[in-house]
Design an enzyme around this catalytic site. Structure first.
Site, PDB file in Angstrom:
ATOM      1  N   CYS A 174      77.047  19.039  45.313  1.00  0.00           N
ATOM      2  CA  CYS A 174      76.206  19.072  46.508  1.00  0.00           C
ATOM      3  C   CYS A 174      76.538  20.270  47.389  1.00  0.00           C
ATOM      4  O   CYS A 174      77.518  20.970  47.168  1.00  0.00           O
ATOM      5  CB  CYS A 174      76.411  17.785  47.311  1.00  0.00           C
ATOM      6  SG  CYS A 174      76.071  16.287  46.348  1.00  0.00           S
TER       7      CYS A 174
ATOM      8  N   HIS B 239      74.349  17.510  52.648  1.00  0.00           N
ATOM      9  CA  HIS B 239      74.876  16.448  53.506  1.00  0.00           C
ATOM     10  C   HIS B 239      75.926  16.964  54.479  1.00  0.00           C
ATOM     11  O   HIS B 239      76.372  18.110  54.387  1.00  0.00           O
ATOM     12  CB  HIS B 239      75.448  15.309  52.640  1.00  0.00           C
ATOM     13  CG  HIS B 239      76.622  15.710  51.801  1.00  0.00           C
ATOM     14  ND1 HIS B 239      77.912  15.728  52.283  1.00  0.00           N
ATOM     15  CD2 HIS B 239      76.694  16.102  50.508  1.00  0.00           C
ATOM     16  CE1 HIS B 239      78.736  16.113  51.323  1.00  0.00           C
ATOM     17  NE2 HIS B 239      78.014  16.350  50.229  1.00  0.00           N
TER      18      HIS B 239
END
Length: 196
Positions: free
Chosen positions: A167, A151
């Site tokens: 992440c 992201h």
């Protein structure tokens, strides 16, 4: 190639592997993140013969590679999950979202209620959202959505560090560039931390 030239040339190609980049749901002007030269995307030669059009994340180098034909790749600098939260393995892109909303997982709220409990009902997409400009949602055949993401972020200080809840993150403008290249079902390999 300078960052602006790289992004302008890649913006000309919004169709890649049958995926068309849509207009962002949250129109914003992105800041100039003023990233050091070593954190800018660049085309590199690979030592290994990897399949083209895959994502490979090397946590030891804080690098994400979008592989190309002829042992080439585009290398992006990333921040990755903290050591105890990072999960290596093989995944595929099961969903793509522009300016995604964000809801912390129950595990995140349990680990740090002071930081995350107030967002238990979610946070709409936008420049200050933790998922940033774009999100690639990582799935496996057995688990479905793993809640791992590649992201965007608007915080340059997090690139080249172990900072997130599992992440991989790229600066927002670089994430837009990657997102436009990556079709659904793309293979993603997250290598172990400390691999030789």
């Amino acid at each position: 190639m300078k960052r602006r030239e790289f992004l302008q040339s890649s913006a000309l190609s919004v169709i890649m592997g049958g995926v068309v980049a849509a207009e962002a749901a949250v129109p914003v002007t992105l800041p100039d993140y003023n990233m050091p030269e070593e954190f800018l995307p660049r085309e590199v030669r690979l030592r290994n013969d990897l399949e083209p059009f895959e994502i490979h994340v090397d946590p030891g180098q804080y690098a994400l590679y979008w592989t190309l034909p002829d042992k080439k790749a585009i290398r992006y600098a990333v921040g990755i999950g903290r050591t105890q939260l990072y999960e290596h393995g093989e995944f595929f892109v099961g969903a793509k979202k522009e300016w995604p909303s964000w809801t912390p997982t129950p595990e995140m709220i349990e680990r740090d209620p002071q930081s995350y409990a107030r967002f238990a009902d979610g946070m709409p997409g936008g420049i200050n959202n933790p998922l940033g400009s774009r999100g690639l949602y990582l799935f496996t055949p057995s688990r479905g959505d793993t809640f791992l993401r590649i992201h965007g972020t608007n915080d340059p200080e997090t690139i080249g560090r172990r900072v997130s809840n599992g992440c991989a993150r790229l600066i927002n403008d670089q994430m837009i560039d990657l997102y436009d290249r990556v079709p659904l079902k793309t293979r993603v390999v997250l290598y172990p931390i400390g691999r030789g």
